[in-house]
Enzyme design. Structure first.
Site, PDB file in Angstrom:
ATOM      1  N   ARG A   1       8.522   6.628  -3.664  1.00  0.00           N
ATOM      2  CA  ARG A   1       8.315   6.323  -5.071  1.00  0.00           C
ATOM      3  C   ARG A   1       6.831   6.271  -5.400  1.00  0.00           C
ATOM      4  NH1 ARG A   1      10.891   2.629  -7.490  1.00  0.00           N
ATOM      5  NH2 ARG A   1      12.593   2.556  -5.994  1.00  0.00           N
TER       6      ARG A   1
ATOM      7  N   SER B   1      -0.158  11.890  -4.019  1.00  0.00           N
ATOM      8  CA  SER B   1      -0.792  12.523  -5.175  1.00  0.00           C
ATOM      9  C   SER B   1      -1.146  13.992  -4.943  1.00  0.00           C
ATOM     10  CB  SER B   1      -2.045  11.739  -5.597  1.00  0.00           C
ATOM     11  OG  SER B   1      -1.704  10.414  -5.943  1.00  0.00           O
TER      12      SER B   1
ATOM     13  N   GLY C   1       4.803  12.268  -0.156  1.00  0.00           N
ATOM     14  CA  GLY C   1       4.151  10.996  -0.426  1.00  0.00           C
ATOM     15  C   GLY C   1       4.184  10.602  -1.895  1.00  0.00           C
ATOM     16  N   HIS C   2       3.814   9.346  -2.150  1.00  0.00           N
ATOM     17  CA  HIS C   2       3.908   8.773  -3.488  1.00  0.00           C
ATOM     18  C   HIS C   2       3.049   9.508  -4.503  1.00  0.00           C
ATOM     19  CE1 HIS C   2      -0.031   6.663  -3.185  1.00  0.00           C
ATOM     20  NE2 HIS C   2       0.281   6.575  -1.900  1.00  0.00           N
ATOM     21  N   ASN C   3       3.609   9.665  -5.705  1.00  0.00           N
ATOM     22  CA  ASN C   3       2.949  10.300  -6.843  1.00  0.00           C
ATOM     23  C   ASN C   3       2.656  11.784  -6.648  1.00  0.00           C
ATOM     24  OD1 ASN C   3       1.742   7.182  -7.103  1.00  0.00           O
ATOM     25  ND2 ASN C   3       2.410   8.131  -9.027  1.00  0.00           N
TER      26      ASN C   3
END
Length: 330
Positions: A222, A263, A243-245
């Site tokens: 998330r 990201s 990975g997140h974002n």
């Protein structure tokens, strides 16, 4: 498994049948393992030589290949043998397992959950508070869907999958066994006193588009804030980490054991080879290809192919490898 005559198979493919029209085919199989009741496929010239020694009754081949059926055997010539293979595999597909009941009595479904028409929920599933399932969703045994998550129409979740709270999954998706969607992103900072690490709260979610397929044991974290996004039509292999974002555009492909740090942005149609790793805050633009085992440390231009560790333009990396090999020889 059903059996079909070679003429029935040819009528499905609309190809050119050459050779014995009386054959009965019981299953598709690869060239080396095929028997006298099997049909096989030749989609590359490197496999033509194997046809003579194969025991297969018939083969589907590209129409531009110079291949003869041989005595008692048959060929079906088509424009693209690989796509024809997909059609035949669908014909011989025995279908998914049947769960017997629409909602198993051992499934736990919160009273606020909204379950669409024709959903199937297997044994040991958990459907949490304010979850919404669209029409014809299938949850195989032991799937967990936590609070305020939504699942679109005709999506299938295989056993062991966990979808955490507030995530969104589109329609016509396939999520294979033991996938984790919406676990906390990997966020830590050193403690001011230098005595350990401080966990950074991850309060975003994961949004998955329509027609996405995610392989077994893959993990999509998330967002720290906002969302990790998987675009429509993406295909993700087994053991992939996102990975997140991170944000994936439409119809991206990630092969097994590859990973995106936080990201990362992928444009439309990006291909990530097996075991490749992408540094955080990197953008790989539309149509780019990352070769297997590569490590991407900086942005990749649209349509570019990169290779190596650290990754660079594939032509440059191949020249480096040749130079190193010649250096060793000398």
């Amino acid at each position: 498994m059903k059996s079909y005559s070679i003429t029935e198979i040819n009528s499905i493919l609309n190809g050119e049948l050459i050779g014995n029209p009386e054959l009965i085919i019981q299953r598709p199989e690869q060239l080396e393992r095929a028997t006298s009741t099997d049909i096989t496929f030749i989609g590359s010239t490197k496999y033509i030589s194997l046809w003579k020694t194969s025991k297969a009754a018939a083969a589907i081949v590209n129409e531009n290949f110079n291949v003869e059926p041989g005595e008692g055997r048959a060929l079906i010539k088509v424009k693209n043998a690989d796509l024809a293979m997909a059609q035949i595999l669908e014909v011989f597909n025995p279908g998914p397992p049947e769960l017997g009941v629409d909602i198993h009595p051992t499934a736990v479904i919160h009273e606020t959950a909204v379950i669409g028409e024709n959903c199937i929920i297997g044994a040991g599933c958990y459907v949490g508070k304010d979850v919404r399932l669209g029409k014809s969703v299938v949850l195989y045994p032991n799937v967990t869907i936590l609070d305020k998550t939504s699942i679109g129409d005709h999506t299938v979740l295989w056993s062991g999958t966990v979808i955490r709270e507030r995530c969104e999954v589109g329609s016509h998706c396939i999520i294979h066994s033991n996938v984790s969607i919406g676990a906390d992103g990997f966020g830590y900072r050193p403690c001011p006193e230098g005595k350990g690490l401080i966990k950074i709260p991850q309060i975003g979610n994961v949004i998955i588009g329509n027609g996405v397929e995610i392989g077994s044991n893959s993990c999509i974290d998330r967002g720290k804030f906002s969302s990790t996004i998987i675009g429509d039509g993406c295909k993700i292999d087994n053991l992939v980490q996102i990975g997140h974002n991170s944000v994936l555009g439409r119809s991206c492909i990630m092969a097994g054991s590859s990973g995106l740090a936080g990201s990362v942005t992928l444009g439309d149609g990006v291909i990530i080879g097996g075991s490749a790793s992408i540094k955080d805050h990197t953008t790989i633009h539309s149509g780019a290809i990352v070769g297997a085992g590569s490590g991407v440390m900086r942005d990749v231009a649209a349509g570019q192919t990169v290779l190596g560790y650290p990754a660079c333009d594939s032509k440059d990396m191949l020249k480096q490898w040749v130079a190193l090999r010649n250096l060793i020889k000398n």
